[in-house]
Design an enzyme around this catalytic site. Structure first.
Site, PDB file in Angstrom:
ATOM      1  CG  ASP A   7      65.545 -49.542  37.990  1.00 21.40           C
ATOM      2  OD1 ASP A   7      65.492 -49.298  36.785  1.00 21.40           O
ATOM      3  OD2 ASP A   7      66.610 -49.519  38.644  1.00 21.40           O
ATOM      4  NE  ARG A  23      65.033 -51.418  41.823  1.00 20.92           N
ATOM      5  CZ  ARG A  23      65.567 -52.546  41.382  1.00 20.92           C
ATOM      6  NH1 ARG A  23      65.305 -53.684  41.987  1.00 20.92           N
ATOM      7  NH2 ARG A  23      66.371 -52.531  40.323  1.00 20.92           N
ATOM      8  CE  LYS A  72      64.144 -50.633  33.144  1.00 16.44           C
ATOM      9  NZ  LYS A  72      64.473 -50.399  34.548  1.00 16.44           N
ATOM     10  CG  HIS A  73      67.700 -52.707  29.305  1.00 17.79           C
ATOM     11  ND1 HIS A  73      66.607 -53.535  29.545  1.00 17.79           N
ATOM     12  CD2 HIS A  73      68.147 -52.306  30.525  1.00 17.79           C
ATOM     13  CE1 HIS A  73      66.444 -53.647  30.865  1.00 17.79           C
ATOM     14  NE2 HIS A  73      67.345 -52.910  31.481  1.00 17.79           N
ATOM     15  CG  HIS A  77      72.265 -57.447  36.768  1.00 17.17           C
ATOM     16  ND1 HIS A  77      71.210 -57.634  35.904  1.00 17.17           N
ATOM     17  CD2 HIS A  77      72.004 -56.299  37.445  1.00 17.17           C
ATOM     18  CE1 HIS A  77      70.336 -56.646  36.060  1.00 17.17           C
ATOM     19  NE2 HIS A  77      70.797 -55.823  36.979  1.00 17.17           N
ATOM     20  CG  ASP A 135      71.739 -51.338  32.723  1.00 15.58           C
ATOM     21  OD1 ASP A 135      71.469 -50.940  33.880  1.00 15.58           O
ATOM     22  OD2 ASP A 135      71.260 -52.383  32.246  1.00 15.58           O
TER      23      ASP A 135
END
Length: 334
Positions: free
Chosen positions: A62, A70, A167-168, A180, A250
């Site tokens: 990501d 990241r 996404k998403h 999450h 996901d």
């Protein structure tokens, strides 16, 4: 080779992970900040995991820019968040050029260390009062502008030999909860969803890959999140939106979903997803996900092979000139 993607625990593979990759044979691996230290280390890790799998498996990340990056400073440039392209562009053409350029530079960074799939662009259109989990990760609240800016970013990645994942799908922008942590429920009418949420994906339905939303759309299927809903996948994503590329879930470890990990994988595959994603590197969870994922075959295999076609060729690009152009547009860019 099985229809799932897994995460890793750290900066190198341990013996248990090597054995898991060999035996479970995931289609690909996704990296997070816990897997990233330096250019040299990431390049070693991607080579190491492909050696363990015995093939050039796709490596995902990501890398959006902004707060979801990241590969970050000090070893990589910091990139603007998606929302900043609309804000800084003097006009739509410039904004799209900058979105393309940011993604093209990120593709250069990723390819340099062996990463060839980026979970970008975020095509969600944030609604007033929605949870901040999306916010500036999205390009615009205007679905038409979101579609064009997202397309520009996807084209930038592909020009750099990196496959994009939009996404998403079919839209996380109205969610008032972070998937999450809990299951978001969207009560908007189908007409509202068709007017705002779906169009960015429809306009980009020819892109090679998409990631599903762990969101319940009560106007479409009040009984299951999109990831595990046959109605959402078949009627909306494959039907109305017209996406026929590789559809991955996901992260199955997110708390929006219930049931054990094998059940989560099986429900997503039964709903019509091609590929299941498990990110946290916990092999006690990843093993049952692998068990619930079928061997990659048939239409799903065709989509997977087609999705990676854009990672083979890299168009010539002057990186230094690209950095200078982006820096000039974004004074705070470093």
């Amino acid at each position: 080779m099985r229809a799932f993607i897994c995460g890793l625990k750290g900066l190198t593979l341990d013996p248990d992970e090597r054995a898991f990759l060999r035996d479970a044979a995931p289609w690909g691996v996704i990296l997070f900040r816990r897997n990233v230290e330096s250019r040299e280390q990431v390049a070693r890790l991607t080579a190491e995991l492909r050696a363990a799998l015995g093939r050039r498996a796709p490596v995902l990340v990501d890398q959006e820019g902004g707060r979801v990056q990241r590969l970050n400073t000090p070893h990589w440039r910091a990139y603007p968040s998606a929302a900043r392209f609309e804000a800084v562009g003097a006009d739509a053409t410039q904004a799209e050029r900058l979105a393309w350029l940011g993604a093209r530079l990120m593709a250069h960074d990723l390819r340099e260390v062996g990463i060839d799939v980026d979970c970008l662009p975020v095509l969600d259109a944030p609604a007033e009062g929605s949870h901040a989990i999306i916010s500036d990760r999205a390009y615009s609240r205007d679905p038409a502008r979101a579609a064009r800016l997202g397309r520009a970013a996807a084209e930038g990645l592909m020009a750099g030999g990196v496959a994009p994942v939009m996404k998403h799908i079919p839209g996380h922008g109205r969610a008032r909860a972070d998937s999450h942590l809990e299951l978001p429920v969207v009560d908007a009418s189908r007409a509202e969803l068709e007017a705002v949420d779906f169009p960015p994906f429809t306009a980009n339905a020819d892109l090679p890959m998409a990631m599903s939303a762990h969101v319940v759309y009560t106007a479409i299927d009040p009984s299951a999140p999109g990831t595990q809903s046959k109605t959402v996948v078949n009627e909306i994503i494959r039907g109305l939106i017209g996406f026929d590329g590789l559809l991955m879930t996901d992260d199955l470890s997110m708390k929006a979903l219930t049931g054990n990990f094998r059940e989560r994988a099986e429900r997503a595959i039964a709903a019509g997803c091609d590929m299941v994603l498990h990110c946290n590197g916990d092999l006690a969870e990843a093993a049952p996900v692998a068990e619930g994922a079928p061997v990659l075959a048939g239409k799903a295999l065709e989509r997977a092979e087609k999705a990676l076609a854009c990672v083979r060729d890299v168009a010539p690009f002057d990186v230094a000139a690209g950095v200078a152009e982006l820096e000039k547009a974004f004074v705070a860019f470093a």
